[in-house]
Design an enzyme around this catalytic site. Structure first.
Site, short mmCIF file in Angstrom:
data_model
loop_
_atom_site.label_atom_id
_atom_site.label_comp_id
_atom_site.label_asym_id
_atom_site.label_seq_id
_atom_site.Cartn_x
_atom_site.Cartn_y
_atom_site.Cartn_z
N ASP A 288 0.82 -1.21 0.00
CA ASP A 288 0.00 0.00 0.00
C ASP A 288 0.86 1.26 0.00
O ASP A 288 1.86 1.34 0.71
CB ASP A 288 -0.87 -0.04 1.27
N GLU A 330 1.06 -0.63 -5.05
CA GLU A 330 0.02 0.39 -5.23
C GLU A 330 0.71 1.71 -5.56
O GLU A 330 1.10 2.46 -4.67
CB GLU A 330 -0.85 0.55 -3.98
C1 GLC Z 1 -3.84 3.69 -0.21
C2 GLC Z 1 -5.24 3.14 -0.06
C3 GLC Z 1 -6.14 4.21 0.44
C4 GLC Z 1 -5.60 4.73 1.75
C5 GLC Z 1 -4.13 5.13 1.65
C6 GLC Z 1 -3.50 5.33 2.99
O1 GLC Z 1 -3.78 4.68 -1.17
O2 GLC Z 1 -5.68 2.62 -1.28
O3 GLC Z 1 -7.46 3.74 0.59
O4 GLC Z 1 -6.35 5.83 2.17
O5 GLC Z 1 -3.36 4.15 1.01
O6 GLC Z 1 -3.16 4.11 3.59
#
Ligand code: GLC
Length: 642
Positions: A288, A330
């Site tokens: 993430d 991500e």
């Molecule tokens: C990522 C997640 C999102 C979250 C962020 C902080 O972007 O997809 O939903 O708010 O991380 O952890």
């Protein structure tokens, strides 16, 4: 084990092994497993140590990391070790054309983990073989950011179940040939995490795991160069910690404290957490917010070189201990920032990345009925190495940021600010001719920027048509929804459905009644899964039946036709019709022409592929690929006949 001295130990590795005989003693197994481990360890040792020392200059901590890696390997269960071996033999296992993912929230979908286990057959029947369980670890109520503020990396949110339940779900998925993906929130912890609690008490050892400043001088300097992630819901990148009288870095919400990866203790412990999940049976680790994990004053604190060093180390650690698992990065950034997270052929980083720009550009085409920018984006992707695997999607749990190629749009007379305004007006349904419904997200009054939230079905017109009970509009909405999915299935990589999209679930406005969710419009598309829509699949002609069966038909075709394999060649053709995009896929002598009409009007794709007779895979109709008329919101998958 981790000493290099053993490098030449004369033990046969596991690869190409003969079937184990019942007589093989536990000791034999250990000898062979150690050899297997040693082989993997030796392969990466030099580079891993080099990089670790470059960042941390700490031999002792490196030794500890190596010892722990070996411990996680020995604790890894037999079935997972076997899966590692199988996948080592078939490293392309996840690049097949029958891969279909779905992301879902455990509570929304089935209440808890046991509920998910009981519903796995529904997923299996829906052809899903890769399930992403959204954040499910312990997180404080009301300060969780949808589970992305983890208070304990070794504990499941009690309402959702236990770690054993998670292991059971993973086993049950594996029995059905399904892989499991889970989020690994590595950029920050919750302020309720044990480290943060100790840091609040002023314990220096724990404060050093975060970014603390005794006054606002340095934070003020950071603020000059670091953009805002949540400008409206959580402005600023620092928060004041009352308990210890310091400022702490909080890039996301104030209760999400950024971890300091300059501290080797942070890196090591987070790697142990990662291996812990791998051993729980998780196949895909979604890292993430990975671009944010390294911070440097004077920079934007995104995508810094050290981020890549850390991801590369993580990849090697995985390949040593649990080579069957995949890293999904991500990286929600512009294209030039995304591809580097694949690393290089010799030094790979992530196995998979989100195809975020294609997703946003596709919706831009929906709003403008103009597919030119999408063609340009597909051309960029077509030029990348075929081994890159993207995760393709229409919608996920987050908002859509309009990260489009504005220099190109400007060349066509579309300026960034009015263009974004148009797209947002279109999707919120406030302008004439819009069929979409949804809400803005983090509208920034300073920059005039805003992102957007809504489900795929609502954005395609299902919500509006349903409300107005307009069959003709509904017909268009469903056709559009299926066309977009077909376009997604045509892209290389893994298609990922968002739970609910398979039955056309629309926006859920009830979040507004829940005080801690109300300010965050992402909850509009994070509603409870509507099982009634699944019941309605049985009713011929219902909206969910048409969408579900329409998608199912496409999924089956995709799984059967090798032209959809992830590493097939693909390119675009000029259609001389701005609303239609044409994507060609070629694999081992087979050729398929995909045509997608982004307008509601019938149009002609002025292509001239007179190299044989084509057959539409969807309807079975034979046609020539010359000046093809494509119905409004329609599409074709034309495969050349042999
Ligand atoms: C990522 C997640 C999102 C979250 C962020 C902080 O972007 O997809 O939903 O708010 O991380 O952890």
């Amino acid at each position: 084990m981790q000493k290099r001295k053993n490098k030449k130990a004369a033990v046969k590795p596991f690869v190409n092994k003969k079937p184990e005989t019942a007589a093989a003693s536990a000791e034999d197994v250990k000898v062979r497993e150690d050899a297997e481990y040693q082989r993997r360890f030796d392969r990466h040792f030099d580079e891993l140590k080099w990089l670790y020392m470059e960042v941390y200059q700490n031999e002792w901590m490196f030794d500890e990391l190596c010892k722990q890696m070996y411990r996680f390997y020995t604790e890894r269960k037999k079935s997972l070790k076997q899966m590692d071996r199988d996948r080592e033999q078939k490293p392309d296992w996840f690049k097949k054309n029958d891969m279909l993912g779905m992301m879902l929230y455990v509570d929304n979908f089935a209440g808890n983990l046991q509920g998910v286990k009981n519903k796995l057959d529904y997923l299996k029947e829906s052809h899903v073989n890769y399930v992403h369980l959204m954040p499910l670890l312990k997180t404080p109520k009301g300060r969780s950011d949808g589970g992305y503020a983890v208070a304990d990396f070794r504990q499941v949110q009690p309402e959702l179940g236990t770690m054993d339940d998670l292991r059971e779900v993973a086993d049950a998925c594996h029995e059905r040939d399904m892989s499991v993906c889970m989020d690994f929130v590595m950029n920050h912890t919750s302020e309720d995490h044990e480290w943060a609690v100790r840091a609040k008490q002023g314990d220096g050892e724990y404060m050093s795991r975060y970014f603390f400043f005794h006054n606002y001088d340095i934070p003020a300097q950071f603020e000059k160069t670091v953009p805002q992630v949540f400008p409206t819901t959580a402005p600023g990148n620092f928060s004041y910690c009352q308990e210890n009288g310091h400022y702490v870095m909080t890039t996301f919400y104030p209760y999400q404290w950024d971890l300091n990866y300059r501290n080797p203790r942070v890196f090591n412990e987070m790697m142990y957490n990662f291996l812990f999940f791998a051993n729980a049976g998780i196949d895909v680790i979604r890292i993430d917010a990975v671009p944010y994990i390294w911070k440097e004053l004077g920079t934007d604190c995104r995508n810094l070189p050290r981020v890549h060093t850390i991801v590369r180390m993580m990849r090697m650690i995985g390949e040593i201990v649990c080579p069957g698992i995949l890293l999904l990065g991500e990286v929600v950034m512009e294209p030039s920032k995304v591809a580097p997270y694949f690393g290089t052929v010799e030094k790979p980083e992530c196995h998979m990345l989100y195809n975020v720009t294609t997703m946003a550009t596709m919706w831009n085409s929906v709003a403008t009925r103009d597919a030119r920018l999408l063609k340009k984006q597909m051309d960029i992707l077509a030029a990348l190495p075929k081994d890159y695997v993207y995760l393709n999607y229409l919608r996920c749990h987050d908002d859509i940021g309009w990260g489009l190629d504005y220099p190109t749009l400007r060349g066509w007379g579309m300026e960034e600010r009015p263009h974004k305004q148009y797209i947002n007006d279109f999707f919120t349904g406030t302008i004439e001719g819009s069929f979409s419904r949804g809400e803005l997200y983090n509208a920034d009054p300073v920059t005039g920027d805003a992102r957007f939230c809504g489900t795929a079905a609502s954005m395609c017109g299902v919500e509006k048509a349903g409300f107005e009970q307009d069959d003709e509009q509904m017909q268009h909405a469903i056709a559009r929804d299926l066309m977009l999915h077909a376009f997604m299935f045509t892209q290389s990589g893994i298609p990922m459905l968002y739970s609910g999209d398979e039955v056309g679930q629309t926006n859920d406005y009830t979040y507004k009644e829940i005080p801690d969710k109300a300010p965050d419009s992402r909850y509009i598309h994070r509603g409870k899964f509507n099982w009634e829509l699944v019941d309605q699949i049985k009713e011929e002609g219902s909206v969910s039946e048409r969408i579900y069966h329409g998608l199912e038909h496409l999924e089956k075709i995709r799984a059967q036709e090798p032209v959809f394999v992830s590493n097939a060649v693909f390119y675009t053709l000029e259609t001389y019709e701005q609303s239609i995009i044409c994507v060609v896929r070629e694999n081992e002598g087979e050729r398929m022409i995909g045509l997608f009409n982004f307008s509601e009007f019938d149009k002609t794709a002025w292509i001239n592929e007179a190299d044989g007779v084509y057959q539409d895979l969807v309807t079975g109709k034979e046609m020539v690929a010359v000046a093809v008329g494509v119905p409004g919101n329609g599409f074709f998958w034309l495969k050349r006949k042999k």
